[in-house]
Write a protein that holds these residues in place. Structure first.
Motif, short mmCIF file in Angstrom:
data_model
loop_
_atom_site.label_atom_id
_atom_site.label_comp_id
_atom_site.label_asym_id
_atom_site.label_seq_id
_atom_site.Cartn_x
_atom_site.Cartn_y
_atom_site.Cartn_z
N ARG A 38 -38.75 18.78 -55.73
CA ARG A 38 -38.76 20.20 -56.12
C ARG A 38 -38.15 21.07 -55.03
N ARG A 39 -38.41 20.73 -53.76
CA ARG A 39 -37.80 21.50 -52.66
C ARG A 39 -36.29 21.34 -52.68
N ALA A 40 -35.81 20.12 -52.88
CA ALA A 40 -34.37 19.88 -52.93
C ALA A 40 -33.73 20.64 -54.09
N ALA A 41 -34.44 20.71 -55.21
CA ALA A 41 -33.92 21.46 -56.36
C ALA A 41 -33.73 22.92 -56.01
N ARG A 42 -34.72 23.50 -55.33
CA ARG A 42 -34.60 24.92 -54.96
C ARG A 42 -33.42 25.15 -54.02
N GLU A 43 -33.12 24.17 -53.17
CA GLU A 43 -32.01 24.31 -52.23
C GLU A 43 -30.67 24.49 -52.94
N ILE A 44 -30.53 23.91 -54.12
CA ILE A 44 -29.26 24.01 -54.84
C ILE A 44 -29.36 24.88 -56.09
N GLY A 45 -30.45 25.62 -56.18
CA GLY A 45 -30.59 26.55 -57.29
C GLY A 45 -30.99 25.92 -58.61
N GLU A 46 -31.55 24.70 -58.58
CA GLU A 46 -31.99 24.04 -59.79
C GLU A 46 -33.49 24.27 -59.98
N ARG A 47 -33.97 24.00 -61.22
CA ARG A 47 -35.40 24.07 -61.50
C ARG A 47 -35.80 22.79 -62.22
N VAL A 48 -36.64 22.00 -61.60
CA VAL A 48 -37.16 20.79 -62.22
C VAL A 48 -38.68 20.76 -62.05
N SER A 49 -39.35 20.14 -62.99
CA SER A 49 -40.82 20.09 -62.96
C SER A 49 -41.30 18.72 -62.52
N CYS A 50 -40.73 18.23 -61.47
CA CYS A 50 -41.04 16.87 -61.01
C CYS A 50 -42.49 16.80 -60.52
N ASP A 51 -43.20 15.77 -60.98
CA ASP A 51 -44.55 15.52 -60.49
C ASP A 51 -44.72 14.01 -60.30
N ALA A 52 -45.92 13.60 -59.89
CA ALA A 52 -46.16 12.18 -59.61
C ALA A 52 -45.92 11.33 -60.86
N ARG A 53 -46.25 11.88 -62.02
CA ARG A 53 -46.06 11.13 -63.26
C ARG A 53 -44.58 10.81 -63.47
N TYR A 54 -43.73 11.79 -63.23
CA TYR A 54 -42.30 11.56 -63.40
C TYR A 54 -41.80 10.48 -62.45
N VAL A 55 -42.24 10.55 -61.19
CA VAL A 55 -41.83 9.54 -60.20
C VAL A 55 -42.28 8.16 -60.64
N HIS A 56 -43.52 8.05 -61.14
CA HIS A 56 -44.02 6.76 -61.63
C HIS A 56 -43.13 6.24 -62.77
N ARG A 57 -42.75 7.12 -63.66
CA ARG A 57 -41.96 6.70 -64.82
C ARG A 57 -40.57 6.23 -64.41
N VAL A 58 -39.98 6.91 -63.42
CA VAL A 58 -38.68 6.46 -62.92
C VAL A 58 -38.81 5.07 -62.31
N GLU A 59 -39.80 4.91 -61.44
CA GLU A 59 -39.94 3.64 -60.74
C GLU A 59 -40.32 2.51 -61.70
N ALA A 60 -41.00 2.83 -62.78
CA ALA A 60 -41.36 1.82 -63.77
C ALA A 60 -40.19 1.45 -64.67
N GLY A 61 -39.09 2.21 -64.56
CA GLY A 61 -37.93 1.92 -65.39
C GLY A 61 -37.96 2.58 -66.74
N GLU A 62 -38.94 3.44 -66.99
CA GLU A 62 -39.02 4.12 -68.28
C GLU A 62 -37.89 5.14 -68.43
N ILE A 63 -37.46 5.71 -67.32
CA ILE A 63 -36.34 6.64 -67.33
C ILE A 63 -35.15 5.91 -66.73
N ARG A 64 -34.30 5.41 -67.59
CA ARG A 64 -33.17 4.61 -67.10
C ARG A 64 -32.06 5.48 -66.53
N CYS A 65 -31.99 6.75 -66.95
CA CYS A 65 -30.99 7.68 -66.41
C CYS A 65 -31.56 9.09 -66.52
N PRO A 66 -31.57 9.86 -65.45
CA PRO A 66 -32.16 11.21 -65.50
C PRO A 66 -31.26 12.19 -66.22
#
Length: 477
Positions: A38-66
């Motif tokens: 979320r901090r990195a997003a603010r640095e480039i003017g983006e808005r994302v709602s990243c939380d622990a659940r999202y990170v878990h889903r990426v690492e589990a392979g549920e999100i194959r491409c963001p």
């Protein structure tokens, strides 16, 4: 940006864990890593709602491409890497629609399951349902604005004078892979926006130019079959992002402008396009100066010069030195400003070159004088600023109506602050004569400041007439 509640289909085979992404997280907890995203997003003017659940889903392979927003953030966090370097699948293999030999079918409507074909052509797999609205929106704009059946014709219709809304008649056309005609339409859209801005200013253009920008990035997602076409599409989309960012900038929407410039910079970094990178940093420096962040302006201008140095365009280096000078002036560093101005003049005197970017057609002696005037104004040297602003207005090609209004407004302000209220009022009247043709919040803001300075001088020749006429201006919508 809230999480989507769109359900995903259940794949027939378990997802493949993203071990690379897990390794990049390191010892940080998923929540800590999400906070860094979320901090990195603010640095480039983006808005994302990243939380622990999202990170878990990426690492589990549920999100194959963001989605695109997360892609920009991740590439910012891990510079020099691609999505596949981060453990994701190529976007072309996991887009929110099935692929066919003759192109892509439109995505499912919002509210329907987000499906993509598996790598082996088997059962569909989930495609990041965590905030997928952005992707659906882009695809919808693509269908309406840059579709099959003559991309250039559709773009021309959607980018007619002061009417940049997408062509609704293209809404139901089938999606296909973009070709050279689409790249040409995109390049022409950029040129047309610049011409309209030069003549009329940004206020009437910004909102209508945003839809073609979304369509441009959807074209990238559709995927060109030829590398040359893909390169043109990326360059065109980046330049369009900068053009739309400038429309936001000139109309006072600084946060929007910052986001668009960051989008262009991300595109440049992904493709290794030094010209686009220099342009994005150039405009970022200008925005930072106008937004009261002079140190950021200096750093962005210096980054632009590093990117531009191998390109072989002295005129580009001259403009970037002027951007740096504006930052030093904002820091009240007269010595730094004068050194940058001297470099700008020396580069300018080398003349034009075949490597000069197409977007720099506005940069001539008038712009050089105008930007120098802004530096002296920031340093409080009103006589010097007025001298350069007057010369800028006199030298400007009549085609650039907005710039004539801008330079004359700056001249009026410099004269007012320098103790010449009668001359300031006369210059202000000339700007008022141009306002029916020019829609620029920046010009109006300068003129409003001049009016405030002139209030105590209402009895001076011409001042009362200027103040009354300025007060009668209709409020911008």
């Amino acid at each position: 940006m809230a999480s989507s509640t769109v359900p995903s289909s259940q794949p027939d085979r378990p997802p493949r864990p993203n071990l690379v992404f897990r390794q990049l997280r390191g010892p940080r907890s998923p929540a800590e890593f999400a906070a860094s995203v979320r901090r990195a997003a603010r640095e480039i003017g983006e808005r994302v709602s990243c939380d622990a659940r999202y990170v878990h889903r990426v690492e589990a392979g549920e999100i194959r491409c963001p989605n695109y927003a997360y892609e920009r953030v991740f590439l910012h966090m891990f510079p020099g890497r691609t999505l596949t370097d981060l453990g994701f699948a190529p976007r072309s293999s996991v887009r929110g629609r099935r692929r066919r030999d003759d192109g892509d079918t439109p995505p499912a409507p919002v509210g329907a399951p987000a499906l993509v074909t598996g790598e082996s052509g088997g059962a569909p797999e989930p495609y990041d349902p965590y905030d997928t609205h952005h992707d659906y929106e882009e695809s919808d704009v693509l269908r309406r604005a840059f579709m099959t059946g003559g991309g250039a014709t559709v773009a021309a219709a959607s980018l007619g004078p002061l009417a940049l809304a997408p062509d609704a008649s293209a809404a139901q056309r089938a999606v296909r892979r973009p070709g050279a005609s689409d790249a040409g339409a995109l390049e022409e859209a950029v040129r047309r926006i610049r011409v309209l801005d030069d003549r009329h200013g940004a206020d009437g253009l910004y909102r209508r130019a945003s839809a073609p920008l979304r369509a441009a990035y959807a074209l990238l997602d559709a995927g060109a079959t030829r590398q040359r076409t893909a390169d043109r599409l990326y360059a065109g989309a980046g330049e369009l992002a900068i053009s739309v960012g400038w429309l936001a900038h000139d109309s006072g929407r600084f946060d929007d402008a910052r986001s668009h410039y960051a989008e262009a910079l991300a595109t440049a970094r992904v493709t290794g396009d030094l010209g686009l990178e220099a342009h994005a940093f150039c405009n970022t420096a200008f925005l930072a100066r106008d937004a009261g962040r002079p140190r950021e302006a200096v750093r962005a201008a210096q980054a632009a010069q590093r990117a531009a140095r191998p390109l072989g365009s002295p005129r580009l280096m001259s403009l970037l030195a002027l951007r740096e000078a504006g930052g030093w002036a904002g820091l009240t560093d007269r010595a730094g400003c004068e050194q940058a101005l001297a470099r700008a003049q020396a580069y300018f005197d080398r003349g034009t070159a075949p490597a000069d970017p197409e977007w720099m057609t506005f940069y001539g002696e008038a712009e050089l004088e105008g930007l120098e005037a802004q530096c002296w104004s920031a340093l409080g040297d009103w006589p010097r600023a007025a001298r350069h602003a007057r010369r800028a207005a006199e030298l400007q090609d009549p085609h650039f109506t907005r710039n004539i209004a801008l330079y004359t407004a700056e001249l009026a302000d410099d004269l007012a602050r320098g103790g010449h209220p009668d001359e300031a009022a006369a210059a202000g009247m000339r700007v008022l004569d141009l306002l029916p043709e020019v829609q620029s919040s920046r010009v109006r803001t300068i003129l409003a400041g001049t009016a405030r300075v002139l209030l105590p001088h209402r009895r001076a020749a011409g001042v009362s007439a200027f103040l009354d006429r300025h007060a009668s201006l209709p409020r911008p919508v």
